[in-house]
Design a protein around this motif. Sequence first.
Motif, mmCIF file in Angstrom:
data_model
loop_
_atom_site.group_PDB
_atom_site.id
_atom_site.type_symbol
_atom_site.label_atom_id
_atom_site.label_comp_id
_atom_site.label_asym_id
_atom_site.label_seq_id
_atom_site.Cartn_x
_atom_site.Cartn_y
_atom_site.Cartn_z
ATOM 1 N N LYS A 58 17.902 -2.787 -10.225
ATOM 2 C CA LYS A 58 17.594 -1.298 -9.904
ATOM 3 C C LYS A 58 16.085 -1.156 -10.877
ATOM 4 O O LYS A 58 15.229 -0.665 -10.159
ATOM 5 N N GLY A 59 16.060 -1.575 -12.106
ATOM 6 C CA GLY A 59 14.920 -1.494 -12.757
ATOM 7 C C GLY A 59 13.519 -2.365 -12.228
ATOM 8 O O GLY A 59 12.551 -1.848 -12.110
ATOM 9 N N VAL A 60 14.093 -3.441 -11.700
ATOM 10 C CA VAL A 60 12.920 -4.465 -10.979
ATOM 11 C C VAL A 60 12.503 -3.583 -9.793
ATOM 12 O O VAL A 60 11.309 -3.449 -9.600
ATOM 13 N N SER A 61 13.253 -2.972 -9.062
ATOM 14 C CA SER A 61 12.691 -2.330 -7.723
ATOM 15 C C SER A 61 11.847 -1.271 -8.151
ATOM 16 O O SER A 61 10.797 -0.604 -7.445
ATOM 17 N N SER A 62 12.561 -0.389 -9.210
ATOM 18 C CA SER A 62 11.553 0.782 -9.530
ATOM 19 C C SER A 62 10.202 0.357 -10.063
ATOM 20 O O SER A 62 9.211 1.115 -9.823
ATOM 21 N N PHE A 63 10.257 -0.412 -10.880
ATOM 22 C CA PHE A 63 8.998 -1.095 -11.562
ATOM 23 C C PHE A 63 7.997 -1.724 -10.490
ATOM 24 O O PHE A 63 6.860 -1.259 -10.453
ATOM 25 N N THR A 64 8.552 -2.200 -9.583
ATOM 26 C CA THR A 64 7.660 -2.908 -8.550
ATOM 27 C C THR A 64 7.194 -1.626 -7.589
ATOM 28 O O THR A 64 5.797 -1.586 -7.095
ATOM 29 N N MET A 68 3.147 -0.800 -7.728
ATOM 30 C CA MET A 68 2.331 -0.876 -6.259
ATOM 31 C C MET A 68 1.781 0.278 -5.829
ATOM 32 O O MET A 68 0.511 0.527 -5.422
ATOM 33 N N ILE A 69 2.453 1.434 -6.167
ATOM 34 C CA ILE A 69 1.851 2.717 -6.085
ATOM 35 C C ILE A 69 0.594 3.033 -6.736
ATOM 36 O O ILE A 69 -0.323 3.728 -6.684
ATOM 37 N N PHE A 70 0.701 2.509 -7.990
ATOM 38 C CA PHE A 70 -0.310 2.818 -9.160
ATOM 39 C C PHE A 70 -1.587 1.998 -8.509
ATOM 40 O O PHE A 70 -2.760 2.404 -8.604
ATOM 41 N N PHE A 71 -1.360 0.794 -8.057
ATOM 42 C CA PHE A 71 -2.534 0.031 -7.440
ATOM 43 C C PHE A 71 -3.072 0.698 -6.326
ATOM 44 O O PHE A 71 -4.427 0.643 -6.392
ATOM 45 N N GLY A 98 0.029 2.121 0.934
ATOM 46 C CA GLY A 98 -0.773 2.870 2.005
ATOM 47 C C GLY A 98 -0.141 4.441 1.574
ATOM 48 O O GLY A 98 -0.655 5.383 1.944
ATOM 49 N N PHE A 99 1.132 4.594 1.364
ATOM 50 C CA PHE A 99 1.595 5.801 0.854
ATOM 51 C C PHE A 99 0.660 6.426 -0.205
ATOM 52 O O PHE A 99 0.556 7.620 -0.336
ATOM 53 N N ALA A 100 0.457 5.504 -1.272
ATOM 54 C CA ALA A 100 -0.347 6.252 -2.246
ATOM 55 C C ALA A 100 -1.647 6.359 -1.902
ATOM 56 O O ALA A 100 -2.156 7.509 -2.198
ATOM 57 N N ASN A 101 -2.090 5.846 -0.972
ATOM 58 C CA ASN A 101 -3.588 6.112 -0.251
ATOM 59 C C ASN A 101 -3.368 7.595 0.418
ATOM 60 O O ASN A 101 -4.407 8.319 0.221
#
Length: 148
Positions: A58-64, A68-71, A98-101
Amino acid sequence: MNHETQEQKRYQKRVKEKMPKSHALTQCIRAFIVGGIICCIGQLVHDFAQLVVMLDEKGVSSFTSIVMIFFGATLTGIGVYDKIGAFAGAGSVVPITGFANSIVAPAMEHKFEGYVLGVAAELFSIAGPVLVYGITTSVIVGLIACIV
């Protein structure tokens, strides 16, 4: 009657000459390559979180997702993601970046109007409807699955 047919043939010929050529194959290849690169970067972040940071699944998924949103948000903020999007099309829109964008771009566009009336008011102008319809659709599908 035959005169109309000749007119129609000339018209169709002129339309074909003036119509822009389709670049669908090139656009699909670009989308595939850029989307694949974004996903590979996501996999690298996932592996980093799993092997170096040693998070649980769960932590790995959240971290990823967060990274990626930060990037995506950072690249949008410095004007790079729009160039990637112009080149790749859907290849840059579909991944989570793309969501972040879609959240950061309208905010950046309206920042001159101030933080409240500009940034905050326009933050979800693109992503908002997507979220509303996505959540609504998932609830409806969930109810149908529950009933069936």
